[in-house]
Design a protein around this motif. Structure first.
Motif, PDB file in Angstrom:
ATOM      1  N   LYS A  64       0.829  -1.203   0.000  1.00 22.83           N
ATOM      2  CA  LYS A  64       0.000   0.000   0.000  1.00 22.83           C
ATOM      3  C   LYS A  64       0.866   1.257   0.000  1.00 22.83           C
ATOM      4  N   THR A  65       2.033   1.182   0.633  1.00 19.57           N
ATOM      5  CA  THR A  65       2.952   2.316   0.598  1.00 19.57           C
ATOM      6  C   THR A  65       3.420   2.579  -0.830  1.00 19.57           C
ATOM      7  N   LEU A  66       3.770   1.509  -1.549  1.00 19.21           N
ATOM      8  CA  LEU A  66       4.166   1.663  -2.949  1.00 19.21           C
ATOM      9  C   LEU A  66       3.046   2.303  -3.752  1.00 19.21           C
ATOM     10  N   GLN A  67       1.836   1.830  -3.522  1.00 18.00           N
ATOM     11  CA  GLN A  67       0.679   2.337  -4.249  1.00 18.00           C
ATOM     12  C   GLN A  67       0.454   3.821  -3.946  1.00 18.00           C
ATOM     13  N   LEU A  68       0.586   4.193  -2.681  1.00 13.69           N
ATOM     14  CA  LEU A  68       0.411   5.580  -2.272  1.00 13.69           C
ATOM     15  C   LEU A  68       1.426   6.485  -2.967  1.00 13.69           C
ATOM     16  N   ILE A  69       2.688   6.069  -2.991  1.00 10.63           N
ATOM     17  CA  ILE A  69       3.727   6.874  -3.640  1.00 10.63           C
ATOM     18  C   ILE A  69       3.521   6.899  -5.147  1.00 10.63           C
ATOM     19  N   ALA A  70       3.182   5.751  -5.730  1.00 12.93           N
ATOM     20  CA  ALA A  70       3.029   5.651  -7.182  1.00 12.93           C
ATOM     21  C   ALA A  70       1.932   6.568  -7.698  1.00 12.93           C
ATOM     22  N   GLU A  71       0.780   6.578  -7.026  1.00 11.37           N
ATOM     23  CA  GLU A  71      -0.320   7.386  -7.546  1.00 11.37           C
ATOM     24  C   GLU A  71      -0.034   8.885  -7.419  1.00 11.37           C
ATOM     25  N   GLN A  72       0.733   9.284  -6.400  1.00 11.58           N
ATOM     26  CA  GLN A  72       1.089  10.700  -6.292  1.00 11.58           C
ATOM     27  C   GLN A  72       2.145  11.090  -7.324  1.00 11.58           C
TER      28      GLN A  72
END
Length: 518
Positions: A64-72
Motif C-alpha cells: 500500500k505504501t508503494l501504491q500511495l507513492i506511485a499514484e502521487q
C-alpha cells in the motif's frame, strides 16, 4: 504546522518536513501514541531520484505504501514502474472504495480523500500471465545476467562471456535459447575449439555445465521470455495523453513467482537497459521515472562479485539520468551495504522479533537510522499496519529527522481488479499489437540448420549398373551433428558479415548496447 500543545521534540521533527517545493504526502507524525494530522510527513519530489528503501515484515503494508507513492508520482507527471509479485497491485488503475476505515485513516492523517485511479499499462514476462508480453533477446540480455539466471559460478560465467564475445564478433545475434545452445555446442566441438584459441578456451566440463543448465532452464518453461519482438524500455517513460499524468507500468509476476531468480534478474535487465539508453540529465526537479524493485533480496542471493559490483555502480549512476530506484524487501540487511548507502529515502514498516535471528535483524536495522528521540527498537516492533518509521532527504539533500508516521490510504483500489477488467485493459492497450505475437525470425540456429540440411542432402543418383543394389536413404544428422559441422558454421559466420558484430558493445552488465528493433 503543529498545535501549541505539541511537545518540542515533535515540533522539531515536523519542522524537518516543512518543504517549500513540490512534495509527496506520506502521512502524519505519530508521537506518544497520538497521530498529529497538522504535522505532515512528506518527501520532496526532486529527491525521489536519490533512491529509497521500503522495508518491513510481511503484512505490514509495504504494498500500500508503494501504491500511495506511485499514484502521487503519476499525478505529478512522473511515470512509475511497479513489479506486482503477488498480483494485488492491479487496482492502481481503478478508483478506490470509500468506507469507514478509509475515512477514519484519512481524517487521522489530514487527507482530503477522494477515489481516483491512475493511467496504467500491464505487462507479463514472456506473456505468461495477464499482461503485454515482455521479452528480451539473448544477445541483449548478455552473459552476466544470463549467468545469474542459470546459477553459474565465476569460472562458468567467464566462459559464457567468451561465448557471447565470439557470437558478437562474428555478427551472430543470439535471439532465443536455441541460438545460444547451438553456439555453445559448436565452440566445444573438436572443430570449434580453435575458434576461441586466441582469447582462451572452454573446458568440456564447464561447457557441459552450461549446456545442462540451459536444458534445465528451458525445461522449466523459460523459452517464452527470450525472443522477439524485444521490449523497448522507453515504453516505461510515457505520460498519458491529455492530462499528462505519468503512466504506471505494472509487471504482473504472480504467474512466475515460483521463478524468483528469473524475474528478479529480468527486472535488473530493464534497469540496465534504461541506464544505457538514457542520456545524462543531472539533478532534475522531478524524476523521469521511479522504479520500484519488489522482493529485492532475490537479486542479491547467490550473486557473484561482478554482479554485485555492477548493481552498485548502476544504482550509484542511474540517478544522474533521472531514474529513482526504490528497493522493497523485509529488512535493510537484505541489501548489501554498498547499495544500502545509496538509498537516501527510507520507509521502514514494522519488524518482528520472534526469534534470535529476528532480534539481530532488528538491532541491525536500528543502527542504519540517524539518532532520534524515539526508542526505535521498541517502536519498530510496535508499529501497526500502515505505519512506518520514515527519514528522507530534504530539499537541501540532508536527511530529515526520523519520524514515526501513520501513512495515508491510497486513492486507488487497494486490491486487484477483476480478471476480466484486467484482460480488457491489456487487450485495449495501444502497445498490445506491437508485442503480443512472438516472432521467430531467421537467426543463427535456423540458418545453421538450413545449411546443414543442404550439405547433408545426397547428390543426384547416377544410373545404376545392372544388379547393383539400391542403397537406403542417408540418415539425416541430428541437431547436435548439425551444430557441430564446423564448415557449415564458419560459412554461416562469413555470410552474416562482421558489421553487426562491430556495432555490438556491451554495458556494465554485459547487456547489448545496440539499438533495438521495433
Amino acid at each position: 504546522m503543529t498545535t501549541p500543545t505539541t511537545p518540542d521534540a515533535a515540533r522539531a521533527i515536523a519542522q524537518g518536513y516543512a518543504f517549500t517545493g513540490p512534495a509527496l504526502d506520506l502521512g502524519a507524525l505519530l508521537w506518544d501514541g497520538r497521530c498529529l494530522p497538522d504535522a505532515p510527513v512528506r518527501v520532496p519530489l526532486g529527491m525521489l531520484s536519490r533512491h529509497g528503501l521500503v522495508a518491513g515484515a510481511t503484512g505490514t503494508g509495504k504494498t500500500k505504501t508503494l501504491q500511495l507513492i506511485a499514484e502521487q508520482l503519476s499525478a505529478q507527471g512522473v511515470p512509475v514502474f511497479l513489479a506486482d509479485v503477488k498480483g494485488d497491485v492491479s487496482g492502481v488503475c481503478a478508483p478506490g472504495t470509500a468506507g469507514d476505515r478509509v475515512a477514519r485513516r484519512a481524517a487521522e492523517t489530514g487527507q482530503e480523500w477522494s477515489p481516483q485511479g491512475c493511467p496504467a499499462e500491464f505487462y507479463a514476462l514472456g506473456g505468461i500471465g495477464p499482461g503485454i508480453p515482455v521479452r528480451a533477446t539473448v544477445t541483449s540480455f548478455g552473459p552476466v545476467l544470463f549467468s545469474k539466471v542459470l546459477g553459474l559460478n565465476t569460472t562458468q560465467e567467464q566462459s559464457l562471456g567468451l561465448i557471447f564475445h565470439y557470437a558478437d564478433s562474428k555478427g551472430l545475434e543470439l535471439v532465443d535459447l536455441k541460438d545460444l545452445r547451438a553456439v555453445v555446442a559448436f565452440l566445444t566441438s573438436d572443430e570449434g575449439k580453435g575458434e576461441l584459441r586466441g582469447i582462451g578456451g572452454i573446458s568440456p566440463a564447464t561447457a557441459g555445465v552450461i549446456l545442462r543448465s540451459l536444458t534445465a532452464f528451458e525445461a522449466e518453461g523459460a523459452g517464452p521470455f527470450f525472443g522477439e519482438p524485444e521490449f523497448d524500455t522507453a515504453e516505461l517513460l510515457r505520460t498519458a495523453e491529455g492530462d499528462g499524468r505519468g503512466i504506471v507500468s505494472v509487471l504482473e509476476l504472480a504467474a512466475v513467482q515460483d521463478r524468483p531468480r528469473l524475474f528478479s534478474t529480468f527486472l535488473m535487465w530493464l534497469l540496465a537497459d534504461l541506464f544505457e539508453e538514457l542520456p545524462e540529465a543531472g539533478d532534475l526537479e522531478r524524476p523521469k521515472l521511479v522504479f520500484f524493485f519488489d522482493e529485492a533480496h532475490l537479486l542479491f542471493n547467490g550473486a557473484s562479485k561482478a554482479f554485485l559490483e555492477a548493481i552498485t555502480q548502476t544504482v550509484r549512476l542511474i540517478r544522474s539520468k533521472g531514474v529513482g530506484i526504490f528497493l522493497v524487501t523485509q529488512t535493510p540487511k537484505d541489501v548489501p551495504a554498498e547499495v544500502l548507502g545509496q538509498l537516501g529515502n527510507r520507509v521502514q514498516h514494522a519488524l518482528r522479533a520472534f526469534t534470535p535471528e529476528d532480534a539481530k535483524a532488528l538491532k541491525a536495522t536500528v543502527r542504519t537510522f540517524p539518532v532520534s528521540p524515539y526508542d526505535l527498537e521498541e517502536l519498530l516492533t510496535g508499529l501497526g499496519t500502515g505505519e512506518a518509521v520514515v527519514t528522507v532527504l530534504g530539499e537541501n539533500g540532508a536527511p530529515t529527522p526520523v519520524a514515526a508516521t501513520r501513512l495515508r490510504p491510497p486513492r486507488s483500489l487497494m486490491g486487484p481488479v477483476a480478471p476480466e477488467a484486467l484482460d480488457a485493459a491489456v487487450k485495449g492497450s495501444a502497445l498490445y499489437p506491437r508485442y503480443a505475437q512472438a516472432v521467430d525470425r531467421e537467426s543463427a540456429y535456423e540458418r545453421l540448420s538450413e545449411r546443414a540440411a543442404a550439405q547433408a542432402a545426397p547428390p543426384p543418383s547416377a544410373s545404376r549398373e545392372p544388379g547393383e543394389r539400391e542403397r537406403g536413404p542417408k540418415e539425416e544428422p541430428g541437431v547436435v551433428e548439425q551444430v557441430m559441422g564446423s564448415g557449415v558454421f564458419q560459412s554461416l559466420a562469413r555470410s552474416v558479415g562482421t558489421q553487426i558484430g562491430r556495432e555490438i558493445t556491451r554495458s556494465l552488465f554485459g547487456t547489448s548496447k545496440r539499438r533495438r528493433r521495433r
